[in-house]
Enzyme design. Sequence first.
Site, PDB file in Angstrom:
ATOM      1  N   ASP A 161     -24.470 -33.586  -2.498  1.00  0.00           N
ATOM      2  CA  ASP A 161     -24.148 -33.602  -1.106  1.00  0.00           C
ATOM      3  C   ASP A 161     -23.581 -35.056  -1.671  1.00  0.00           C
ATOM      4  O   ASP A 161     -23.152 -35.284  -0.484  1.00  0.00           O
ATOM      5  CB  ASP A 161     -26.035 -34.565  -1.000  1.00  0.00           C
ATOM      6  CG  ASP A 161     -26.138 -32.944   0.210  1.00  0.00           C
ATOM      7  OD1 ASP A 161     -25.397 -32.870   0.751  1.00  0.00           O
ATOM      8  OD2 ASP A 161     -27.171 -32.953   0.184  1.00  0.00           O
TER       9      ASP A 161
ATOM     10  N   HIS B 227     -23.829 -35.258  11.659  1.00  0.00           N
ATOM     11  CA  HIS B 227     -24.711 -34.285  11.426  1.00  0.00           C
ATOM     12  C   HIS B 227     -26.272 -35.226  11.808  1.00  0.00           C
ATOM     13  O   HIS B 227     -27.168 -35.971  10.983  1.00  0.00           O
ATOM     14  CB  HIS B 227     -24.871 -34.345   9.627  1.00  0.00           C
ATOM     15  CG  HIS B 227     -25.881 -33.469   9.267  1.00  0.00           C
ATOM     16  ND1 HIS B 227     -25.833 -32.291   8.549  1.00  0.00           N
ATOM     17  CD2 HIS B 227     -27.402 -33.626   8.897  1.00  0.00           C
ATOM     18  CE1 HIS B 227     -26.376 -31.735   8.110  1.00  0.00           C
ATOM     19  NE2 HIS B 227     -28.233 -32.866   8.456  1.00  0.00           N
ATOM     20  N   LEU B 228     -26.589 -34.338  12.799  1.00  0.00           N
ATOM     21  CA  LEU B 228     -27.861 -35.484  13.280  1.00  0.00           C
ATOM     22  C   LEU B 228     -28.811 -34.542  13.148  1.00  0.00           C
ATOM     23  O   LEU B 228     -29.152 -33.340  14.123  1.00  0.00           O
ATOM     24  CB  LEU B 228     -28.093 -35.730  14.763  1.00  0.00           C
ATOM     25  CG  LEU B 228     -26.826 -36.233  15.514  1.00  0.00           C
ATOM     26  CD1 LEU B 228     -26.340 -36.568  16.435  1.00  0.00           C
ATOM     27  CD2 LEU B 228     -26.254 -37.792  14.482  1.00  0.00           C
TER      28      LEU B 228
END
Length: 362
Positions: free
Chosen positions: A132, A185-186
């Site tokens: 990530d 990115h929520l």
Amino acid sequence: MAGVEQAILILNCGSSSVKAAVFDDALREVSRMEVTEIGGGARMDGRPVAAPDHRAAIEALLGRLPARPVCAAHRVVHGGAGLVAPCVIDAQTRAAIADAAALAPLHNPAALAGIDAVAAAAPGLPQVACFDTAFHATNPPEAVDYALPARWRAAGLRRYGFHGISYAGLVETLDPLPARLLACHLGNGASLCAIAGGRSVATTMGYSPLSGLVMGSRTGDIDGNAVLALAAAEGIAGASRILNRESGLRALGGGSDMRALHASPEGRAAIDRFVYWAVRHAGSMIAAMGGLDAIAFTGGIGENDAAVRGRIVAGLAFAGAVPVHVVPAREEAWIARAARACLCPKGAAEAGAAFAPARDGP
């Protein structure tokens, strides 16, 4: 699942769970499975299963695959400063993931447990790791360095950024890719990324996933001396619990379910703060790119909460009217393609042609 000749197994291992997705030889998802509560009352897809540890959970999942796996690919949260691209897992890679465990103590040990479990349950099966943090390796030094003494910077105290697999998938999905993209990115974990020319140049998360936006149970940005005050009163473990698990929307509005938050005065006030900090941090992302050509939303809130999206876009009106994309998160699909490219570089172009993710328009 007839017709599946080979399977790519994607694994996302938590401390007491293993989530799995299976892709066929054309990189189409054919099944999804999950083992939860490993070590006590374990269940696979809701049914009891004997899984006292990760090895047993992996063995149970392998027994349910529609075809012989050609590899297992793992989502690994932290690659440290050295692991900046998907790679085949060998002894050196495993050691580097273990070294990065100090940077992600809640995540990397679980990934290592999954890697070791696959090695024990299926000796010889190739394994691939996708990180990530890797997408943000292109951030310039001024974006990643903390203003700390050199010895602490050398010890690894720097901004790394997260949600990189989500952002990498988003970049591949948008066609054409905007030159200057604000990616949002929520979800329960939330971050923003400034993507210029397809590369991350800034992001809101830092040394850990704690910093940046208000999140489901994380504070987001908080003054270091406030952290020291919490640690003095509650101890380090207590401060960590408060900052990571008892704060954010949960502390402000009584929970992290956005649907419930919309329905109460306290919840709406919490959403106000979520939106405020998203817009405020977005301004810094736009500055890092020198402008804005498009906005893309992904993640549970980003994809499903039109009201929150609308408020964030309205708050960024000062940057000009730009296209707004809603892109379903397909992290497992990106990992599957990356795994195939790692194991068969000459087939990477073919893999790319076979994988055509759905895309929502503006």
